[in-house]
Design an enzyme around this catalytic site. Structure first.
Site, PDB file in Angstrom:
ATOM      1  N   VAL A  12     -95.725  35.942  34.487  1.00 13.84           N
ATOM      2  CA  VAL A  12     -94.394  36.104  34.132  1.00 13.84           C
ATOM      3  C   VAL A  12     -93.782  36.925  35.140  1.00 13.84           C
ATOM      4  O   VAL A  12     -94.380  38.061  35.576  1.00 13.84           O
ATOM      5  CB  VAL A  12     -94.222  36.633  32.943  1.00 13.84           C
ATOM      6  N   ASP A  30    -100.451  34.107  17.046  1.00 14.86           N
ATOM      7  CA  ASP A  30    -100.827  34.699  18.238  1.00 14.86           C
ATOM      8  C   ASP A  30    -100.206  36.150  18.477  1.00 14.86           C
ATOM      9  O   ASP A  30     -99.935  36.398  19.609  1.00 14.86           O
ATOM     10  CB  ASP A  30    -100.664  33.976  19.634  1.00 14.86           C
TER      11      ASP A  30
HETATM   12  N1  LIG Z   1     -89.328  37.581  28.658  1.00 17.94           N
HETATM   13  C1  LIG Z   1     -90.174  38.561  29.083  1.00 17.94           C
HETATM   14  N2  LIG Z   1     -89.614  39.582  29.412  1.00 17.94           N
HETATM   15  C2  LIG Z   1     -90.223  40.745  29.845  1.00 17.94           C
HETATM   16  N3  LIG Z   1     -91.821  40.494  30.001  1.00 17.94           N
HETATM   17  C3  LIG Z   1     -92.449  39.626  29.441  1.00 17.94           C
HETATM   18  C4  LIG Z   1     -91.338  38.426  29.137  1.00 17.94           C
HETATM   19  N4  LIG Z   1     -92.369  37.249  28.960  1.00 17.94           N
HETATM   20  C5  LIG Z   1     -93.562  37.851  29.357  1.00 17.94           C
HETATM   21  N5  LIG Z   1     -93.494  39.099  29.727  1.00 17.94           N
HETATM   22  C6  LIG Z   1     -94.520  39.945  29.986  1.00 17.94           C
HETATM   23  O1  LIG Z   1     -95.732  38.911  30.516  1.00 17.94           O
HETATM   24  C7  LIG Z   1     -96.732  39.093  29.771  1.00 17.94           C
HETATM   25  C8  LIG Z   1     -97.669  37.840  29.616  1.00 17.94           C
HETATM   26  O2  LIG Z   1     -96.598  36.991  28.988  1.00 17.94           O
HETATM   27  P1  LIG Z   1     -97.175  35.869  28.314  1.00 17.94           P
HETATM   28  O3  LIG Z   1     -96.095  35.130  28.008  1.00 17.94           O
HETATM   29  O4  LIG Z   1     -97.763  34.669  29.426  1.00 17.94           O
HETATM   30  O5  LIG Z   1     -98.486  36.235  27.569  1.00 17.94           O
HETATM   31  P2  LIG Z   1     -99.884  35.712  27.080  1.00 17.94           P
HETATM   32  O6  LIG Z   1     -99.686  35.340  25.642  1.00 17.94           O
HETATM   33  O7  LIG Z   1    -100.684  36.603  27.438  1.00 17.94           O
HETATM   34  O8  LIG Z   1    -100.044  34.400  28.077  1.00 17.94           O
HETATM   35  P3  LIG Z   1    -101.007  33.159  27.402  1.00 17.94           P
HETATM   36  O9  LIG Z   1    -100.355  32.765  26.168  1.00 17.94           O
HETATM   37  O10 LIG Z   1    -100.780  32.395  28.633  1.00 17.94           O
HETATM   38  O11 LIG Z   1    -102.301  34.060  26.942  1.00 17.94           O
HETATM   39  C9  LIG Z   1     -96.380  39.726  28.322  1.00 17.94           C
HETATM   40  O12 LIG Z   1     -97.596  40.558  28.005  1.00 17.94           O
HETATM   41  C10 LIG Z   1     -95.288  40.667  28.933  1.00 17.94           C
HETATM   42  O13 LIG Z   1     -95.826  41.966  29.316  1.00 17.94           O
END
Ligand SMILES: Nc1ncnc2c1ncn2[C@@H]1O[C@H](COP(=O)(O)OP(=O)(O)OP(=O)(O)O)[C@@H](O)[C@H]1O
Length: 766
Positions: A456, A565
């Protein structure tokens, strides 16, 4: 002269001929022996001029080589070989005229035609006399060569394209200084009544002594170049070429002034232009149909670029747009593969596909206003490409002006198209940090976080707005993954107006890649908890973030969605409001691909409910073994996760955080492993009973017993009431009276009394 001597002489001469042709700059000193041959040739050239005939006939020969030649010629007598000496050294009579003329004076036509008798007459009779003549010729040549090269240098200086840059080789610094001083800080600096007042000699003295003087007397404003460049101006007015530096200086001074004026005009009109632009939705068609508009757009869209110089550039813009329009109008006559044509095609294609895109985006219920924004951004991007191409063309033309001192010729259509190419490549080269999603460009600012298969980024979109761009890579041939992502997008679209859910603004799914453009959060809850890990426990902090979390979960549950999740990293603070991100992916993915292993890459399934792990176990092993398992993943699973996060906030670790690796999974699934709820933290801080009660209510192993999100939100810990002294007094009085009237009280009656009192407290809203 011996044969050897003659050969040596021939060698020397031929070498000198070569040298003279290749390195003429060095002939500023009198020719030495090694320069003798070239001196002969130089003299030959010089002899075409009337005043260049040899005059010093009686000089003595002082050069020892000549003396040696003299001696050897008197010892041996091969005068006839002198004919051989020169007979082959040139192909034209003019190049053999040194000896030829000397012989011609004695009625010899040329070296190639002389015969041995003539030699004997001229050389054999008196060698001394000959060498004296040679010496005088040598002296002559020395002078002639000096003047000839001075003249050549001057010519080069006047005609060559270094004129205003460098000047004559050794005078560069002097002239540069003069020109530097000539930069018109104020146009009044330069006053000249007549450019012809410039000292006419092209040589250095003119520049050193006369140039500054003359400039002071110039009437700077009086020269009107019109469309002429300095050379054309000089030709037209029959001015001496020696005026060229002055005229050029004036010419460029004027251009600079014009540019300054143009920049001022542009600056003053920028605001108006930008207002025009913002009020006019850009489309490729309007750009092409309105030349004036397109020009103003061009200037205003390039605020950080160098201002184009003078009228040539403006004309060039008009020309290009005109040509572009003609190309497009005639359609078949233009170069259909040209970059400009491609840009136009893209604009047209874009326009055609606008409605299609709108339709697609509306189908997933993404904000209609946003759709328009996306389309507008796309149009703006295309316009920027076109403007870049035109600006690049202008700069190319400008460079030609600077280096060749002539007005930029109106380039033919094909040439313009060729010049546009660098703009395109520049556009591509600047794409290294740019990610394009549905033709809108986003520039990476920083990496915000990464998941198992995602990254991200914080990105900057049009109008310098900041977004979060999530890039997920997946197996393009795994249909279940593709369906899972589509499902998540649908869920996000369904929750698009919810303030507690991160907003999905755009997305694009390609071969194995999914891009999501979302609103950007500042920090996630995991970062916040880490930051506070060594700070004293603050129940107001716990209360606030638990409430925020529950409000997010309530929105999701009320929409009939199970996140499944939940973890601190999946809550982000957006301008002070906690929002859920990345929800639903695990739930959207078919059960057999639930992302438990992806989780292990970033940590452990600390927050997963027992039933979720058991279900996973169920699907990954034989169905028969766990056929009787009734656990299901539902809303209570999210409440378990919520209880785990709260537990972590208070005790510093999630419930099973003391177990490592596989043991943690086993402990969560094992009903015999009870979760401890100590009354004090590790730092011996007292934990309110209401907090413990709330944690317990979320962490019942049986999902059916877990409190719902609404009940938790109403819990005492989250809705505490403060009791004033007078209320407490009233309460005690009433209790004593009640006890005196009714010494025994059943459990149900007690509950009723408690409920009544609590309601009253709630009504007080103290
Ligand atoms: N819209 C957003 N704004 C700010 N930070 C974000 C945003 N989306 C994600 N992040 C940051 O990126 C990190 C990873 O996001 P992601 O959505 O990929 O989480 P994940 O659940 O760990 O991914 P996955 O589902 O692939 O394991 C988050 O923990 C957060 O810190």
């Amino acid at each position: 002269m011996s044969t050897n001597s003659l050969h040596d002489y021939t060698d020397i001469k031929s070498r000198m001929n070569t040298r003279q042709l290749s390195d003429d700059e060095e002939f500023t000193t009198p020719p030495k022996l090694s320069n003798f041959g070239s001196a002969l040739l130089s003299h030959t050239e010089k002899s075409t001029r009337p005043h260049a005939l040899p005059t010093h006939k009686n000089d003595k020969i002082e050069n020892p080589v000549f003396e040696e030649m003299n001696r050897s010629s008197s010892r041996s007598h091969p005068p006839s070989s002198m004919g051989n000496l020169t007979s082959g050294h040139t192909s034209t009579s003019s190049h053999s005229t040194l000896f030829g003329r000397y012989l011609r004076n004695n009625h010899q036509t040329s070296m190639t035609t002389m015969n041995t008798n003539d030699i004997e007459i001229n050389v054999g009779n008196s060698l001394d006399k000959s060498f004296e003549r040679i010496k005088s010729l040598r002296q002559n040549m020395k002078e002639d060569i000096t003047s000839k090269y001075a003249e050549r240098r001057s010519k080069r200086f006047l005609i060559g394209n270094r004129t205003t840059k460098l000047g004559p080789a050794k005078r560069a610094s002097t002239l540069t200084n003069v020109f530097d001083e000539g930069v018109p800080n104020s146009s009044n600096e330069l006053m000249m009544s007549d450019p012809r007042e410039v000292i006419e000699s092209p040589l250095e003295d003119s520049y050193q002594t006369g140039f500054k003087e003359t400039k002071k007397n110039m009437n700077y404003e009086s020269i009107d170049f019109g469309n002429l460049n300095p050379i054309q101006y000089i030709k037209k007015h029959n001015l001496p070429t020696s005026d060229l530096p002055i005229i050029s200086q004036i010419y460029f001074d004027k251009q600079r002034e014009e540019n300054r004026q143009a920049a001022l005009r542009k600056h003053s009109s920028r605001e108006l232009l930008s207002r025009n632009r913002s009020s006019t939705s850009f489309s490729g068609t309007s750009l092409l149909s309105n030349k004036d508009n397109s020009l103003t757009c061009n200037s205003s869209s390039q605020p950080r670029r160098k201002t184009s110089t003078g009228s040539f550039s403006s004309k060039s813009s008009i020309e290009i747009r005109k040509t572009l329009k003609e190309n497009i109008d005639t359609n078949n006559s233009g170069n259909l593969n040209s970059p400009i044509h491609k840009i136009h095609k893209e604009i047209t294609r874009n326009k055609d596909s606008d409605s299609e895109k709108r339709e697609v985006l509306r189908n997933i219920s993404v904000n209609a206003n946003h759709v328009d924004n996306i389309l507008q951004q796309e149009n703006k991007r295309l316009k920027r490409s076109l403007d870049d191409a035109i600006t690049n063309e202008n700069e190319n033309i400008k460079n030609q002006e600077v280096f060749y001192h002539r007005p930029a010729p109106k380039p033919p259509v094909t040439k313009k198209v060729a010049i546009v190419e660098p703009a395109k490549s520049a556009f591509l080269s600047s794409n290294r940090n740019i990610i394009t999603v549905n033709d809108s460009q986003y520039e990476k600012i920083e990496l915000l976080g990464r998941g198992g298969s995602s990254r991200v980024y914080k990105v900057k979109g049009s109008g310098n707005k900041v977004y979060a761009l999530k890039r997920v890579s997946f197996d393009a041939f795994d249909d279940s993954s593709v369906d899972g992502f589509k499902g998540e997008i649908e869920l996000l679209a369904k929750l698009k107006d919810q303030k507690r859910v991160i907003q999905l603004l755009d997305y694009e799914m390609g071969d194995g890649l999914l891009y999501l453009i979302m609103e950007c959060g500042d920090h996630d809850l995991s970062q916040i908890l880490n930051q506070r890990s060594n700070m004293p426990l603050d129940f107001n902090f716990v209360r606030f973030y638990t409430k925020e979390m529950l409000q997010c979960i309530k929105v999701v549950h009320d929409a009939g969605i199970v996140h499944s999740d939940l973890k601190p990293a999946n809550f982000v603070l957006v301008k002070g409001i906690l929002k859920i991100i990345d929800f639903g992916i695990a739930n959207a993915v078919p059960e057999h691909t639930v992302n438990i292993y992806r989780e292990t890459q970033i940590g452990t399934p600390n927050y997963m409910a027992p039933e979720a792990l058991v279900v996973m176990n169920y699907t990954q092993t034989s169905n028969n073994r766990h056929e009787g398992n009734k656990w299901k993943v539902g809303r209570p699973s999210d409440m378990w996760s919520c209880g785990c996060i709260m537990y972590q906030m208070i005790y510093g670790k999630p419930p099973y955080g003391t177990f490592q690796g596989q043991n943690r999974l086993l402990a969560i699934m094992n009903p015999d492993v009870k979760i401890p709820f100590p009354e004090h933290t590790g730092n011996n801080e007292k934990i309110p009973k209401s907090a413990i009660e709330l944690m317990k209510s979320c962490l019942y192993r049986n999902p059916d017993k877990r409190w719902t999100v609404d009940k938790v939100l109403r819990s005492t810990f989250l809705q505490p009431f403060m009791i004033s002294g007078s209320i407490m007094e009233d309460l005690i009085r009433n209790a004593v009276r009640y006890g005196s009237e009714k010494p025994q009280i059943s459990h149900d009656d007690l509950n009723d009394v408690v409920e009544t009192v609590l309601r009253k407290f709630a009504d007080y809203k103290i």
